[in-house]
Design an enzyme around this catalytic site. Sequence first.
Site, PDB file in Angstrom:
ATOM      1  N   ASP A 155       2.290  -3.886 -12.522  1.00 22.10           N
ATOM      2  CA  ASP A 155       2.763  -5.274 -11.591  1.00 22.10           C
ATOM      3  C   ASP A 155       3.981  -5.509 -12.098  1.00 22.10           C
ATOM      4  O   ASP A 155       4.152  -5.705 -13.249  1.00 22.10           O
ATOM      5  CB  ASP A 155       1.803  -6.527 -11.691  1.00 22.10           C
ATOM      6  CG  ASP A 155       0.654  -6.169 -10.890  1.00 22.10           C
ATOM      7  OD1 ASP A 155       0.398  -4.963 -10.139  1.00 22.10           O
ATOM      8  OD2 ASP A 155      -0.169  -7.109 -10.620  1.00 22.10           O
ATOM      9  N   ASP A 159      -7.274  -4.897 -11.655  1.00 21.65           N
ATOM     10  CA  ASP A 159      -6.306  -5.356 -10.725  1.00 21.65           C
ATOM     11  C   ASP A 159      -5.068  -4.156 -10.357  1.00 21.65           C
ATOM     12  O   ASP A 159      -5.517  -3.280  -9.814  1.00 21.65           O
ATOM     13  CB  ASP A 159      -5.609  -6.628 -11.174  1.00 21.65           C
ATOM     14  CG  ASP A 159      -4.910  -7.131 -10.096  1.00 21.65           C
ATOM     15  OD1 ASP A 159      -5.089  -7.291  -9.063  1.00 21.65           O
ATOM     16  OD2 ASP A 159      -3.639  -8.173 -10.614  1.00 21.65           O
ATOM     17  N   ARG A 182      -0.608   0.497  -1.952  1.00 17.93           N
ATOM     18  CA  ARG A 182       0.336  -0.177  -2.761  1.00 17.93           C
ATOM     19  C   ARG A 182       0.984   1.039  -3.801  1.00 17.93           C
ATOM     20  O   ARG A 182       0.740   1.022  -5.053  1.00 17.93           O
ATOM     21  CB  ARG A 182      -0.354  -1.288  -3.508  1.00 17.93           C
ATOM     22  CG  ARG A 182      -0.748  -2.344  -2.648  1.00 17.93           C
ATOM     23  CD  ARG A 182      -1.199  -3.435  -3.376  1.00 17.93           C
ATOM     24  NE  ARG A 182      -1.754  -4.778  -2.467  1.00 17.93           N
ATOM     25  CZ  ARG A 182      -1.833  -5.933  -2.878  1.00 17.93           C
ATOM     26  NH1 ARG A 182      -1.818  -6.189  -4.287  1.00 17.93           N
ATOM     27  NH2 ARG A 182      -2.249  -6.618  -2.145  1.00 17.93           N
TER      28      ARG A 182
END
Length: 438
Positions: A263, A259, A315
């Site tokens: 985060d 992933d 990102r």
Amino acid sequence: METISKLSLFVFFFSFVLIVPAFQAHIRDFDDHWLQRQDEARRFAMEVYHPNPENVTAHFNEHVRIALEGTNSTRRTLKKHTGRCLATNPIDRCWRCRPNWATDRKRLASCVKGFGRNTVGGKFGRIYVVTNPSDNDLANPRPGTLRHAAIQKEPLWIIFARSMLITLQQELMVQSHKTIDGRGANVHIAYGAGITVQFARNVIIHNLHIHDIVSRNGGLIRDSVDHIGFRTASDGDAVSIYGSSNVWVDHLSMSNCKDGLVDIIEGSTGITVSNNHMTHHNEVMLFGAHDDQPLDQIMQVTVAFNHYGQGLIQRMPRCRWGFIHVVNNDYTHWLMYAIGGSQHPTIVSQGNRFIAPPTQAAKEVTHRSDAPQSVWKDWTWVSQGDLMMNGAFFVQSGNPKNVKKYSRKDMIKVKSANFVTRLTRFAGALKCEVGKPC
């Protein structure tokens, strides 16, 4: 960005107490233990939240200015450095060139800057030495393992007896007041689950290699010495920061995770992500997981001195809500875009170097999602002193009056981007030897 009073945020937070457990937290049932941790985490997050974040960016930039006086370079040097120790940014100058770093490890806790500047990790606890790389018993972790150290309630400064590969069978749940310090050993966390900081505070993660992280199915996992609970499947993040405050992620080498690499979600704030080297990954960093999660209005993150290297796609970061200070990073690779976002985050980009890919369609540094220009034109995204190369360009937006308030006397001027290669030269996990500067 409109200033939100702390009082109104408190009211807002508690109005969400009943619905937030529905969001993905990898917790099947919010029992009394997790409800208490959630409430405590929100209370501490409100204490950490800074009502005038531009003051924090000015403080950070002044330290960079002082550290860089008399230096200048635009060329990235990839040769191995063999000369005297060079501490090339104000965070590293605080500790790196001291030969006694191993006997004065906790000095590191005084070196963080930016929004995570009050993070001290396990400074006020004892040293815990990880001697066993196994992760075989999730319900009752063996003493001497990283999992056993991470779940203790007391403050701990966690170090490693030797170089080791740790394959986590499930996500590593890190309690508050912990430092995971890989200096002096070559520590890889790989081929299993990653590190989770959930409803915690005051955590430092430093000098590790984290790569090839995969999703795990979940199950019964001990998350503290007095609680074991059922976790659902993990996402496969290298480092996941969930509903937590005062967290510093520094000098990690990260790549190739299922992933994200970092985060930061669900009302986390007071975070600094610095000196990391990231390669070979698609969705690199996510700040704010949901467009419909206004808890992330209090998110304040400093992203500094990182090198975004080979094989990255997008990102770096992708932001929702919050205030993000992106300063003195080296963006040498991306395939789609570098910095993106939705839901009106404030993004202040200063003194970064952006080298666009050869693809003409990917020259734009920025990417706005899920909103027409008539909406995102009011989002405050500013570029100050960034160096654009190979056709890179940054699309700014927002009210000029909002941009002006960041233009302080002590902020980095346009020439600052010339220092980026020097500032990020030693990004990633360092090879530190006892008795020698790192």
